[in-house]
Design an enzyme around this catalytic site. Structure first.
Site, PDB file in Angstrom:
ATOM      1  N   LYS A 209       0.836  -1.203   0.000  1.00  0.00           N
ATOM      2  CA  LYS A 209       0.000   0.000   0.000  1.00  0.00           C
ATOM      3  C   LYS A 209       0.874   1.257   0.000  1.00  0.00           C
ATOM      4  O   LYS A 209       0.679   2.161  -0.778  1.00  0.00           O
ATOM      5  CB  LYS A 209      -0.916  -0.041   1.233  1.00  0.00           C
ATOM      6  N   GLU A 215      10.587  -4.771   4.253  1.00  0.00           N
ATOM      7  CA  GLU A 215      10.601  -6.187   3.859  1.00  0.00           C
ATOM      8  C   GLU A 215      10.270  -6.336   2.368  1.00  0.00           C
ATOM      9  O   GLU A 215      10.961  -7.037   1.625  1.00  0.00           O
ATOM     10  CB  GLU A 215       9.561  -6.974   4.677  1.00  0.00           C
ATOM     11  N   GLY A 269      -4.634  -1.724   5.193  1.00  0.00           N
ATOM     12  CA  GLY A 269      -3.824  -2.848   4.710  1.00  0.00           C
ATOM     13  C   GLY A 269      -4.429  -4.197   5.062  1.00  0.00           C
ATOM     14  O   GLY A 269      -4.508  -5.104   4.235  1.00  0.00           O
ATOM     15  N   ARG A 270      -4.903  -4.341   6.310  1.00  0.00           N
ATOM     16  CA  ARG A 270      -5.406  -5.660   6.740  1.00  0.00           C
ATOM     17  C   ARG A 270      -6.805  -5.972   6.218  1.00  0.00           C
ATOM     18  O   ARG A 270      -7.360  -7.018   6.501  1.00  0.00           O
ATOM     19  CB  ARG A 270      -5.333  -5.776   8.256  1.00  0.00           C
ATOM     20  N   GLU A 355      -4.253  -6.352  15.244  1.00  0.00           N
ATOM     21  CA  GLU A 355      -3.712  -5.056  14.823  1.00  0.00           C
ATOM     22  C   GLU A 355      -4.814  -3.988  14.933  1.00  0.00           C
ATOM     23  O   GLU A 355      -4.535  -2.819  15.177  1.00  0.00           O
ATOM     24  CB  GLU A 355      -3.171  -5.133  13.387  1.00  0.00           C
ATOM     25  N   HIS A 386      -5.501 -32.764  18.542  1.00  0.00           N
ATOM     26  CA  HIS A 386      -4.371 -33.585  18.998  1.00  0.00           C
ATOM     27  C   HIS A 386      -3.193 -32.721  19.426  1.00  0.00           C
ATOM     28  O   HIS A 386      -2.099 -33.231  19.626  1.00  0.00           O
ATOM     29  CB  HIS A 386      -3.939 -34.540  17.878  1.00  0.00           C
ATOM     30  N   LYS A 514       9.666  -0.675  13.907  1.00  0.00           N
ATOM     31  CA  LYS A 514      10.238  -0.405  12.574  1.00  0.00           C
ATOM     32  C   LYS A 514      11.311   0.675  12.687  1.00  0.00           C
ATOM     33  O   LYS A 514      12.384   0.548  12.116  1.00  0.00           O
ATOM     34  CB  LYS A 514       9.142   0.108  11.626  1.00  0.00           C
TER      35      LYS A 514
HETATM   36  O1  F6P Z   1       2.501  -4.102  10.017  1.00  0.00           O
HETATM   37  C1  F6P Z   1       2.140  -2.802   9.758  1.00  0.00           C
HETATM   38  C2  F6P Z   1       1.596  -2.626   8.373  1.00  0.00           C
HETATM   39  O2  F6P Z   1       1.441  -1.273   8.163  1.00  0.00           O
HETATM   40  C3  F6P Z   1       0.276  -3.373   8.153  1.00  0.00           C
HETATM   41  O3  F6P Z   1      -0.815  -2.705   8.647  1.00  0.00           O
HETATM   42  C4  F6P Z   1       0.285  -3.550   6.671  1.00  0.00           C
HETATM   43  O4  F6P Z   1      -0.647  -4.496   6.274  1.00  0.00           O
HETATM   44  C5  F6P Z   1       1.721  -3.956   6.455  1.00  0.00           C
HETATM   45  O5  F6P Z   1       2.449  -3.146   7.367  1.00  0.00           O
HETATM   46  C6  F6P Z   1       2.243  -3.799   5.054  1.00  0.00           C
HETATM   47  O6  F6P Z   1       2.176  -2.483   4.584  1.00  0.00           O
HETATM   48  P1  F6P Z   1       2.292  -2.115   3.069  1.00  0.00           P
HETATM   49  O7  F6P Z   1       1.184  -2.755   2.315  1.00  0.00           O
HETATM   50  O8  F6P Z   1       2.249  -0.628   3.023  1.00  0.00           O
HETATM   51  O9  F6P Z   1       3.625  -2.623   2.559  1.00  0.00           O
END
Ligand code: F6P
Length: 547
Positions: A209, A215, A269-270, A355, A386, A514
């Protein structure tokens, strides 16, 4: 209109619920069943392909009435209107929360700052449709003229968990494309994925987003470098597409503007799998199935928006969680799907729920003086039986559990399915009834077990029962029912956030880690450790001296 800003514990309903709890805590659910033969009729909701039975809870009519009063006092109805109407209910980020608009019909009208966003949504959906049709049919080809065989979604959090969960859940409906997910910044993750891939036939979807997530950008760069070992810079345009709100950053990364699938800041995002973040879902199961997923979610949206509180599935399940969380002191909830296809459902909802509602500051800017978000965990049944069910049955903690099962299996292996579902039904029955001393003694008698040995074993074999469960029995796992199921939990999150008087749609807590990671990364790269607590300093020294 902003959401109400009021401490729920000051409502009349909350105070009555505290009193009511004192009467209910010692009442056994089993007894309530014995005294009322219509209990399951009273406390269940049949909606489309869903039968939601919440009768195995420590509730009576008074409980439900008071919980619904609490929702009314916290102005839930008005909050739902604000949510669907695109008002800026995410006030800490000054945004609307409109994942519901992504699944609204084409003739709907949803205004954001006075502009109807539905035409833009459908423009992106059409772009997704054309693109996925071309990739699936083989019309769109890689740089050596071969059709695509593999797709890698590069994203994390909401840009990974939702698509990964749905692609896994809808495996039965999948086409020939192999879909992979790279999320962790752990370089071993990306290497394990790319080692199996042929760059000539692999398409990369960079989903972020913000397009600033460490990452995702690191993984995208590593993958692009690997790709460029066999292809040229010009070939990147054929193999890399992006989903983002940050068009400038995507372009800077080198992705062709024609390959950008936009999204909007009013999609959290979620909650973004319904947007172009769902491109890997679309590629996996085709646009029509993706559209059915959206339709299923839209039908749940309509149910949630229009149904009265007492027949409303997301509201009922949300209120039950509040009942256990805030009055019984339960800290966690388990989600147990009886289908292997939903093995990523609990991890997906861990982000969605934790979150969103893992907040301790109320909408008044002050620390809350009551419990908010629950801990979510779970694994498919019967595997989980189990593994950790012992603690749910006989541990000291109260763990309200949702059981999610399907009437029909997808491959139609009835023998297996009956075995699976017999466990599904047996577990909620066992959790409700437990096993009495008399039942254990009768068993001992049958086994000719008497005397000291029987006396010794007796207390260990007794189950108290009285453990609350909800049963969600759905006709069949289809794109449509899955869409409704996900939307159900999304709305449950919303209801809880409204009543807990918190902002469910920001995630400031994730930011601190972060920021610290970025400054520590600098120290690792320059070999210069800044002042830290003595534990962190020692660990960093050890890492730097041994790496
Ligand atoms: O973990 C924090 C967060 O902002 C989430 O809410 C989001 O889904 C994720 O990082 C990834 O963010 P992006 O889609 O901006 O890379």
């Amino acid at each position: 209109m902003a959401l109400i800003n009021s401490n729920p514990t000051t409502t009349a309903a909350w105070k009555k619920l505290q009193q009511h709890y004192l009467q209910m805590e010692s009442i056994s659910i089993k007894e309530m069943f014995a005294n009322d033969t219509s209990r399951s009729e009273k406390y269940s909701i049949k909606w489309q392909e869903f039968l939601v039975d919440y009768s195995k809870n420590c509730i009576n009519e008074e409980t439900l009435k008071l919980l619904q009063d609490l929702a009314r006092e916290m102005q839930l109805k008005q909050a739902i209107t604000s949510y669907f109407d695109g008002e800026n209910i995410n006030q800490t980020e000054n945004r609307a929360v409109l994942h519901t608009a992504l699944r609204a019909p084409e003739n709907a009208k949803v205004l954001v700052d006075g502009k109807n966003v539905i035409p833009e949504i459908y423009e992106v959906k059409n772009k997704m449709k054309n693109f996925t049709n071309e990739v699936i049919s083989g019309v769109r080809k890689g740089y050596t003229g071969k059709p695509f065989t593999d797709v890698v979604n590069i994203g994390i959090g909401g840009s990974d968990l939702g698509p990964a969960m749905v692609v896994e859940a809808l495996q039965f409906y999948k086409n020939h494309l192999n879909i992979h997910f790279v999320s962790n910044v752990d370089g071993d993750h990306v290497n394990e994925v790319i080692k199996k891939l042929n760059p000539e036939t692999t398409l990369f979807v960079v989903a972020s987003k913000t397009f600033t997530t460490q990452e995702t950008l690191s993984n995208a760069e590593t993958i692009r470098a690997w790709f460029l070992k066999s292809a040229s810079q010009d070939d990147v345009a054929k193999h890399f597409v992006a989903v983002s709100t940050n068009i400038q950053k995507v372009t800077e990364f080198g992705i062709n503007p024609a390959n950008i699938f936009p999204m909007w800041d009013w999609v959290g995002g979620r909650f973004s799998l319904w947007s172009a973040v769902g491109l890997s879902i679309c590629l996996a199961v085709g646009f029509d199935n993706f559209d059915d997923l959206l339709k299923g979610a839209n039908q749940m949206d309509e149910h949630f928006k229009n149904e009265s509180f007492d027949k409303n599935i997301p509201i009922t399940l949300a209120l039950l969680t509040i009942w256990y969380n805030n009055f019984f002191g339960a800290e966690s909830e388990a989600l147990i799907p009886y289908t292997q296809y939903l093995q990523k459902f609990a991890p997906y909802l861990q982000q969605g729920i934790m979150e969103s509602n893992g907040k301790s500051i109320g909408r008044n800017g002050k620390p809350v003086n009551y419990e908010t978000g629950t801990i979510i965990w779970g694994e498919p049944g019967t595997n989980s039986q189990h593994a950790f069910f012992q603690l749910i049955h006989q541990g000291t903690k109260l763990i309200p559990t949702d059981f999610i099962g399907f009437v029909q299996s997808l491959y139609g292996n009835q023998d297996h399915h009956d075995k699976l579902m017999s466990n599904f039904f047996a577990q909620t029955e066992a959790l409700l009834n437990g096993k009495t001393e008399a039942q254990v003694k009768a068993e001992f008698e049958k086994q000719n077990l008497t005397g000291e040995k029987a006396d010794f074993l007796l207390p260990f074999k007794v189950f108290a029962g009285n453990k609350p469960t909800n049963t969600l029995l759905i006709d069949k796992l289809t794109p449509k029912t899955l869409g409704s199921l996900i939307a159900l939990y999304e709305h449950k999150i919303f209801v809880q956030g409204v009543i807990w008087n918190i902002y469910s749609y920001d995630q400031w807590g994730v930011e601190l880690g972060k920021q610290l990671a970025n400054s520590i990364l600098d120290e690792l790269k320059t070999n210069k450790i800044h002042p830290h607590d003595s534990s962190t300093t020692k660990l960093l020294q050890h890492y730097l001296s041994t790496k």
